[in-house]
Design an enzyme around this catalytic site. Structure first.
Site, PDB file in Angstrom:
ATOM      1  N   GLU A 175      -9.544 -10.102  -7.864  1.00  0.00           N
ATOM      2  CA  GLU A 175      -8.606  -8.993  -7.662  1.00  0.00           C
ATOM      3  C   GLU A 175      -7.455  -9.030  -8.682  1.00  0.00           C
ATOM      4  O   GLU A 175      -7.017  -7.984  -9.155  1.00  0.00           O
ATOM      5  CB  GLU A 175      -8.063  -9.045  -6.223  1.00  0.00           C
ATOM      6  CG  GLU A 175      -9.150  -8.740  -5.200  1.00  0.00           C
ATOM      7  CD  GLU A 175      -8.744  -9.021  -3.757  1.00  0.00           C
ATOM      8  OE1 GLU A 175      -7.574  -9.407  -3.513  1.00  0.00           O
ATOM      9  OE2 GLU A 175      -9.595  -8.849  -2.872  1.00  0.00           O
ATOM     10  N   LYS A 232       0.844  -1.207   0.000  1.00  0.00           N
ATOM     11  CA  LYS A 232       0.000   0.000   0.000  1.00  0.00           C
ATOM     12  C   LYS A 232       0.880   1.259   0.000  1.00  0.00           C
ATOM     13  O   LYS A 232       2.089   1.177   0.241  1.00  0.00           O
ATOM     14  CB  LYS A 232      -0.909  -0.044   1.226  1.00  0.00           C
ATOM     15  CG  LYS A 232      -1.889  -1.223   1.206  1.00  0.00           C
ATOM     16  CD  LYS A 232      -2.835  -1.158   2.405  1.00  0.00           C
ATOM     17  CE  LYS A 232      -3.819  -2.311   2.379  1.00  0.00           C
ATOM     18  NZ  LYS A 232      -4.824  -2.194   3.485  1.00  0.00           N
ATOM     19  N   HIS A 291      -1.887  -5.577   1.440  1.00  0.00           N
ATOM     20  CA  HIS A 291      -3.163  -6.250   1.209  1.00  0.00           C
ATOM     21  C   HIS A 291      -2.869  -7.652   0.706  1.00  0.00           C
ATOM     22  O   HIS A 291      -1.937  -7.848  -0.072  1.00  0.00           O
ATOM     23  CB  HIS A 291      -3.979  -5.506   0.142  1.00  0.00           C
ATOM     24  CG  HIS A 291      -5.123  -6.329  -0.390  1.00  0.00           C
ATOM     25  ND1 HIS A 291      -6.342  -6.386   0.242  1.00  0.00           N
ATOM     26  CD2 HIS A 291      -5.207  -7.169  -1.458  1.00  0.00           C
ATOM     27  CE1 HIS A 291      -7.134  -7.224  -0.428  1.00  0.00           C
ATOM     28  NE2 HIS A 291      -6.474  -7.708  -1.464  1.00  0.00           N
ATOM     29  N   ASN A 337      -1.836  -0.102   6.914  1.00  0.00           N
ATOM     30  CA  ASN A 337      -1.316  -1.376   7.426  1.00  0.00           C
ATOM     31  C   ASN A 337      -0.431  -2.100   6.404  1.00  0.00           C
ATOM     32  O   ASN A 337      -0.316  -3.319   6.414  1.00  0.00           O
ATOM     33  CB  ASN A 337      -2.460  -2.252   7.946  1.00  0.00           C
ATOM     34  CG  ASN A 337      -3.469  -2.573   6.885  1.00  0.00           C
ATOM     35  OD1 ASN A 337      -3.280  -2.253   5.711  1.00  0.00           O
ATOM     36  ND2 ASN A 337      -4.551  -3.212   7.269  1.00  0.00           N
ATOM     37  N   TYR A 391     -12.155  -2.749  -3.478  1.00  0.00           N
ATOM     38  CA  TYR A 391     -12.717  -2.794  -2.128  1.00  0.00           C
ATOM     39  C   TYR A 391     -14.242  -2.883  -2.128  1.00  0.00           C
ATOM     40  O   TYR A 391     -14.880  -2.490  -1.147  1.00  0.00           O
ATOM     41  CB  TYR A 391     -12.226  -1.588  -1.317  1.00  0.00           C
ATOM     42  CG  TYR A 391     -10.816  -1.769  -0.778  1.00  0.00           C
ATOM     43  CD1 TYR A 391     -10.493  -2.841   0.055  1.00  0.00           C
ATOM     44  CD2 TYR A 391      -9.807  -0.858  -1.093  1.00  0.00           C
ATOM     45  CE1 TYR A 391      -9.204  -3.008   0.548  1.00  0.00           C
ATOM     46  CE2 TYR A 391      -8.508  -1.024  -0.600  1.00  0.00           C
ATOM     47  CZ  TYR A 391      -8.218  -2.097   0.224  1.00  0.00           C
ATOM     48  OH  TYR A 391      -6.940  -2.268   0.736  1.00  0.00           O
TER      49      TYR A 391
HETATM   50  P1  DAT Z   1      -7.693  -6.942   5.635  1.00  0.00           P
HETATM   51  O1  DAT Z   1      -6.887  -5.934   4.854  1.00  0.00           O
HETATM   52  O2  DAT Z   1      -6.951  -7.416   6.839  1.00  0.00           O
HETATM   53  O3  DAT Z   1      -8.234  -8.050   4.772  1.00  0.00           O
HETATM   54  P2  DAT Z   1     -10.380  -5.849   5.609  1.00  0.00           P
HETATM   55  O4  DAT Z   1     -10.584  -6.522   4.297  1.00  0.00           O
HETATM   56  O5  DAT Z   1     -11.398  -6.103   6.681  1.00  0.00           O
HETATM   57  O6  DAT Z   1      -8.943  -6.159   6.226  1.00  0.00           O
HETATM   58  O7  DAT Z   1     -10.356  -4.274   5.391  1.00  0.00           O
HETATM   59  C1  DAT Z   1      -9.693  -3.725   4.269  1.00  0.00           C
HETATM   60  C2  DAT Z   1      -8.861  -2.551   4.734  1.00  0.00           C
HETATM   61  O8  DAT Z   1      -9.727  -1.533   5.227  1.00  0.00           O
HETATM   62  C3  DAT Z   1      -7.934  -2.881   5.907  1.00  0.00           C
HETATM   63  O9  DAT Z   1      -6.697  -3.359   5.455  1.00  0.00           O
HETATM   64  C4  DAT Z   1      -7.828  -1.572   6.607  1.00  0.00           C
HETATM   65  C5  DAT Z   1      -9.157  -0.914   6.367  1.00  0.00           C
HETATM   66  N1  DAT Z   1     -10.077  -1.093   7.499  1.00  0.00           N
HETATM   67  C6  DAT Z   1     -10.669  -2.246   7.876  1.00  0.00           C
HETATM   68  N2  DAT Z   1     -11.458  -2.066   8.944  1.00  0.00           N
HETATM   69  C7  DAT Z   1     -11.365  -0.744   9.242  1.00  0.00           C
HETATM   70  C8  DAT Z   1     -11.940   0.100  10.232  1.00  0.00           C
HETATM   71  N3  DAT Z   1     -12.787  -0.385  11.150  1.00  0.00           N
HETATM   72  N4  DAT Z   1     -11.598   1.414  10.223  1.00  0.00           N
HETATM   73  C9  DAT Z   1     -10.744   1.913   9.305  1.00  0.00           C
HETATM   74  N5  DAT Z   1     -10.178   1.178   8.334  1.00  0.00           N
HETATM   75  C10 DAT Z   1     -10.485  -0.127   8.303  1.00  0.00           C
HETATM   76 MG    MG Z   2      -9.625  -7.924   3.186  1.00  0.00          MG
END
Ligand code: DAT
Ligand code: MG
Length: 138
Positions: free
Chosen positions: A132, A11, A121, A118, A51
């Site tokens: 994706e 990212k 991805h 973070n 997303y």
């Molecule tokens: P991951 O990347 O671990 O698969 P995810 O698919 O639930 O997590 O979410 C996609 C991204 O969105 C994640 O890397 C960071 C962001 N994100 C997730 N939950 C969030 C939240 N509650 N507040 C802010 N950003 C969030």
């Molecule tokens: Mg995810």
């Protein structure tokens, strides 16, 4: 059949902080193979498709905005059970509490409450991975 492909993104925070090499090195050190690799400046529309599952959530717009804040390194990574394996290597979503030893746990933290920064991805299922990979490399 256990050989799989997954989509990995470094990212904008990871690229800007100069962590791309470390992320790719961890992937290679674990024994996975880089099948495709490119540096991308993604459009809004591509990120909204990527997303899709989070559309409508309060963090959707800030997440897409963050993903447009700098270049992203996109990779297709191959190996047996790589989808699960890369998720394990990446660590849990919140970098502050992700386990030490993982990419997010070792290299990430909160920067003013921004969970979205973070570093990486990784696709979460074979269906997500194919969808994706089509978006980023189709
Ligand atoms: P991951 O990347 O671990 O698969 P995810 O698919 O639930 O997590 O979410 C996609 C991204 O969105 C994640 O890397 C960071 C962001 N994100 C997730 N939950 C969030 C939240 N509650 N507040 C802010 N950003 C969030
Ligand atoms: Mg995810």
């Amino acid at each position: 059949m256990t050989t799989e492909r997954t989509l990995v993104l470094v990212k904008p925070d990871g690229v800007t902080r100069g962590l791309t090499g470390q992320v790719l090195a961890r992937i290679e050190a674990k024994g996975y193979r880089l099948a495709e690799l490119r540096l991308v400046h993604p459009e809004q529309e591509l990120l909204e498709r990527h997303y899709e599952e989070h559309r409508g959530k309060p963090f959707f717009a800030p997440l897409v905005e963050f993903m447009r804040s700098g270049p992203v390194v996109a990779a297709v990574v191959e190996g047996d059970r790589v989808i699960e394996g890369f998720r394990s290597l990446a660590g849990t979503t919140e970098p502050t509490t992700a386990a030490p030893g993982t990419i997010r746990g070792d290299l990430g933290r909160d920067w003013g409450g921004t969970v979205q920064q973070n570093i990486v991805h990784g696709s979460d299922s074979p269906e997500s991975a194919e969808r994706e990979i089509g978006i980023w490399f189709g």
